[in-house]
Design a protein around this motif. Sequence first.
Motif, PDB file in Angstrom:
ATOM      1  N   GLU A  52       0.828  -1.200   0.000  1.00 30.73           N
ATOM      2  CA  GLU A  52       0.000   0.000   0.000  1.00 30.73           C
ATOM      3  C   GLU A  52       0.866   1.255   0.000  1.00 30.73           C
ATOM      4  N   SER A  55       2.436   1.617  -3.445  1.00 27.77           N
ATOM      5  CA  SER A  55       1.459   2.165  -4.379  1.00 27.77           C
ATOM      6  C   SER A  55       1.307   3.671  -4.202  1.00 27.77           C
ATOM      7  N   THR A  61      -1.555   7.294  -4.755  1.00 26.47           N
ATOM      8  CA  THR A  61      -2.771   6.850  -4.072  1.00 26.47           C
ATOM      9  C   THR A  61      -2.686   7.268  -2.600  1.00 26.47           C
ATOM     10  N   ALA A  93      -4.289  -2.219  -4.170  1.00 29.12           N
ATOM     11  CA  ALA A  93      -2.887  -1.787  -4.200  1.00 29.12           C
ATOM     12  C   ALA A  93      -2.006  -2.831  -4.874  1.00 29.12           C
TER      13      ALA A  93
END
Length: 423
Positions: A52, A55, A61, A93
């Motif tokens: 995550e 990403s 994001t 992700a």
Amino acid sequence: MKRVDDFRLRFGDKEYVPIMIGGMGVDISTAGLALEAARLGGIGHISDAMVEDVSDRRFDTSFVKEKTKLYKFNINNMDKAVVQFDLERLAEAQRLHIGKTMEAKKGPGLIFVNCMEKLTMNGPRETLRVRLNAALDAGIDGITLSAGLHFNSFGLMADHPRFRDAKLGIIVSSVRALQIFLRKNAKLDRLPDFVIVEGPLAGGHLGFGLEDWAEYDLHQITGEVLAYLKQEGLAIPVLAAGGIFTGSDAVSFLEMGAAGVQVATRFTITKECGLPDKVKQEYAKATEEDVIVNGISPTGYPMRMLRNTPAIGTNTRPGCESYGYLLDANGNCSYINSYNREVMANGGSDKGVKVMDKTCLCTHMRNFNCWTCGHYTYRLKDTTHKLADGNYQLLSAEHVFRDYQFSTDNQIALPAREEAEAA
């Protein structure tokens, strides 16, 4: 004398240069590094460690920000059992990181993702299932199962339509670990497509004891695995990993029957590597005495790193609300326990506290402050040029890959000197 290029790694009717670049997390093995390996006809890895956060960096994001906001109320609470990953967001992700990498792939090689079982994420089975299946969704060529025994990992993917299509492999450090893995997965009638035998000189987490790792030898373990597979009539490609610093090192394993080698350390000072340039210089400047093995990882595995890594002896408040990748099924982490112990011993204040026995691996890996490395990191300075300012010239991934592929007599080809940089 033979070169690595005289051999080929075969998967079915396809052949590849038998060089695999290991999956160094967090985003040290970048998409760019993996793409270069594939372009050159080998195999590159990306890692899904802290995907995550990766990403967020790659695609702007906000996975980490949203998770932090959701659990902000718990930041001052040392009980982290409430902190959970949103599985849909985790899958998103994973698909984004892997999917975009696969879209950019050119050349005849392959791209795999390294998935660590020890990223338990306060839901070991559920989060691993999501990570594995999302990787298959995103079109990854193969998955390497690492940092754990992975007894049930094949089962977590068994219903996916690509379960028998993608290349699935396991990292082991002993023939016994491989035997148990094969026995546990026998009912699925699905053998691994490759086995990586990782020896005691590898970087990062080690599959050996903290006190006895130096007693093991990669050639011996690889030979035992090859002999076992031959005895059982199993034609599974074996790749050797850990301490393979030259093309001649690689050839010694290829000649004994290994199908390929996995290498990583020499790629840490390439331009494509995700480490910040100032950290790459720390790797290049390291001496043999600077490379140590310690037990500060909350995973329970010994870990090799540079002695001066900033992750040793900190008082970092556990950042599980943002990260939490090492929380076990009950929301526990050994770093939290060590941190709380030191704070309590300091009268409830973290001012001036230093936690020496464990480290907040998530936070420090995320910030590139946990300088894990291979045993031969101290030899990196011999692979490049020292510049006038005292720094070392960074290499291209292609230069290192080609040197492994074509070198002989334990020689290492230096790059063309970048005179402008050296001036």
